[in-house]
Design an enzyme around this catalytic site. Structure first.
Site, PDB file in Angstrom:
ATOM      1  N   ASN A   7      43.812  73.613  64.442  1.00  0.00           N
ATOM      2  CA  ASN A   7      43.447  74.067  66.059  1.00  0.00           C
ATOM      3  C   ASN A   7      44.497  72.637  66.580  1.00  0.00           C
ATOM      4  OD1 ASN A   7      43.035  74.531  68.893  1.00  0.00           O
ATOM      5  ND2 ASN A   7      40.647  75.022  68.622  1.00  0.00           N
ATOM      6  N   ARG A  95      45.211  78.976  64.803  1.00  0.00           N
ATOM      7  CA  ARG A  95      44.285  79.185  66.291  1.00  0.00           C
ATOM      8  C   ARG A  95      45.855  79.460  67.007  1.00  0.00           C
ATOM      9  NH1 ARG A  95      41.451  76.618  71.093  1.00  0.00           N
ATOM     10  NH2 ARG A  95      41.011  77.775  71.819  1.00  0.00           N
ATOM     11  N   HIS A 184      38.968  83.370  74.223  1.00  0.00           N
ATOM     12  CA  HIS A 184      38.056  82.886  73.809  1.00  0.00           C
ATOM     13  C   HIS A 184      37.545  83.925  72.878  1.00  0.00           C
ATOM     14  CE1 HIS A 184      36.246  80.010  77.237  1.00  0.00           C
ATOM     15  NE2 HIS A 184      36.138  78.991  76.213  1.00  0.00           N
ATOM     16  N   ARG A 245      37.496  73.628  86.780  1.00  0.00           N
ATOM     17  CA  ARG A 245      38.547  74.381  87.186  1.00  0.00           C
ATOM     18  C   ARG A 245      37.283  74.955  87.701  1.00  0.00           C
ATOM     19  NH1 ARG A 245      39.735  76.871  80.687  1.00  0.00           N
ATOM     20  NH2 ARG A 245      39.652  75.216  79.401  1.00  0.00           N
ATOM     21  N   GLU A 392      33.946  79.164  65.502  1.00  0.00           N
ATOM     22  CA  GLU A 392      35.407  80.304  66.023  1.00  0.00           C
ATOM     23  C   GLU A 392      36.171  79.837  64.881  1.00  0.00           C
ATOM     24  OE1 GLU A 392      35.402  78.269  69.528  1.00  0.00           O
ATOM     25  OE2 GLU A 392      36.445  79.999  69.914  1.00  0.00           O
TER      26      GLU A 392
END
Ligand code: ADP
Length: 407
Positions: A7, A95, A184, A245, A392
């Site tokens: 990743n 990823r 996600h 965020r 993940e």
């Protein structure tokens, strides 16, 4: 089959090496602050007898190529290594955050696929650019492995059009692909599938509301194993309040800020992506600090927690309406797996409307130590509530393996 999952972020490389025979994690590591004067390298090798070897080192890592070369050397290191030779790595799973409208399934890396990922760069400039560097470098460091890309947006491609369209002029969708994509996806796919197995149902007959709460957070409605709606949008800025965020706001805030603060679009973007969320409300982006502030009586800390719990409950309510019936609600990721206080605050709000009951002992007992799916609802709760540790990287490795086996 051994699969390395990579990743690549703009200044980091996270990686995990799996033995797919038993989904066993062989090695995991992280290189942070690539390009800075001093970068941080950490690596851990897991042995089959349950022991492990690890190392942490601060050293300059100039760029992603140097970073991946360090990773490659660690994997075959005499003391810290997990393999004798690179030929043992059958595939590298990458990823990729944004697959846009066309990249919906894991794909073998080809020049055509790389071109498609490039086309999506405007939708996720920082992420996709870094991933492309990661692919290029990994292909030269591991030339004999198959390289596979797995998209964070892919799980959401089953959303119906009425869920993913924005009510903007239709040609903006056609020309600029302005729509909801969702993120996600790999995590939501993994935990919703784990939840179905845990409650003993086939995922094709299971409805789940999956709540991923990390530095970035999103909620997904999963109907019969497929995503039907999710809270993030064109970018990962939409939905819940997050570390830095803002989540859902009136879009008019953007031009209001731009006009009043005389900011260009980048200036507004910086505020909404980097200075908002928990950080903007109470001065800390890390939920642990927010929680500590709230518990010591800080009003802004309390407000940030209240906003989070309120917004999650609101999404759960709307996704209940979307799904019609719900078999399980799942909490996952850093906050979802570890912050019992957040789960409790959310679940209290869901008791009256949905008959959800939390088992307080189970919820508080499972505070930061969960390694397998765990139920935290009471026996008489109308809907099961689970905490499922996300993985993940393992999902990417499984998707990579499945693609190779299908070829
Ligand atoms: P990312 O989106 O970067 O993968 P993570 O899933 O690691 O993020 O989640 C990071 C968040 O999880 C942070 O807000 C952090 O404070 C929170 N977190 C991690 N451990 C705990 C804990 N023990 N208790 C409460 N919150 C935690």
């Amino acid at each position: 089959m051994k699969i390395l999952v990579i990743n690549t972020g703009s200044s980091s490389i996270k990686y995990r090496l799996f033995d797919m025979e038993n989904s066993h994690l062989l090695a995991a590591g992280l290189i942070e602050k690539i390009g800075a004067d001093i970068s941080h390298v950490s690596h851990k090798a897991y042995r089959s007898d349950g022991s492990s070897e690890s190392m942490k080192k601060d050293q300059p890592v100039k760029n992603h190529r140097d970073g991946l070369e360090i990773v490659a050397a660690l994997l075959i290191d005499e003391k810290l290594g997990s393999i004798a030779d690179y030929s043992e790595i059958t595939a590298v799973g990458h990823r990729i955050v944004h697959g846009g409208e066309n990249l919906l399934e894991p794909e073998l890396v080809t020049p055509e696929i790389v071109e498609e990922i490039m086309k999506v760069v405007p939708l996720a400039p920082l992420h996709n650019k870094a991933h492309l560097i990661g692919i290029e470098v990994a292909q030269s460091v591991f030339p004999n492995a198959s390289h596979v890309v797995v998209f964070d947006t892919a799980f959401h491609h089953t959303m119906p059009k009425h869920a993913y369209m924005y009510a903007v002029p239709y040609e903006l969708y056609e020309k600029y692909k302005v729509r909801k994509y969702g993120f996600h996806g790999t995590s939501h796919k993994y935990v919703s599938s784990e939840a179905a197995s845990f409650i003993g149902k086939d995922k094709k007959d299971t409805n789940v509301i999956s709540i991923h709460l990390g530095n970035g957070s999103s909620i997904t409605a999963v109907k019969n194993g497929e995503c039907v709606d999710t809270s993030m949008g064109l970018t990962p800025l939409a939905g819940l309040i997050m570390g830095t965020r803002c989540g859902d706001i009136d879009p008019a805030v953007c031009y209001y800020l731009s006009k009043n603060l005389e900011l260009d679009s980048q200036g507004v973007d910086d505020i909404l992506n980097k200075k908002s969320g928990f950080l903007g409300i109470c001065g800390s982006s890390d939920l642990r600090e927010v929680r500590d502030k709230a518990q010591s009586g800080d009003e802004r800390g309390k407000l940030a927690l209240d906003m989070l719990a309120y917004q999650i409950a609101k999404y759960v309510g709307s996704y209940y309406a979307v799904l019609g019936s719900v078999d399980a609600i799942v909490f996952t990721a850093g906050i979802g797996e570890n912050a019992a206080i957040v789960r409790e605050m959310v679940l209290q709000k869901l008791e009256l409307p949905f008959g959800i009951k939390v088992d307080k002992d189970k919820n508080w007992h499972n505070n930061g130590c969960i390694s397998a799916p765990t139920e935290i609802s009471a026996d008489d709760s109308k809907i099961k509530v689970l905490v499922v540790p996300t993985n993940e990287e393992l999902q990417i490795a499984k998707d990579t393996e499945a693609l190779l086996k299908s070829k």
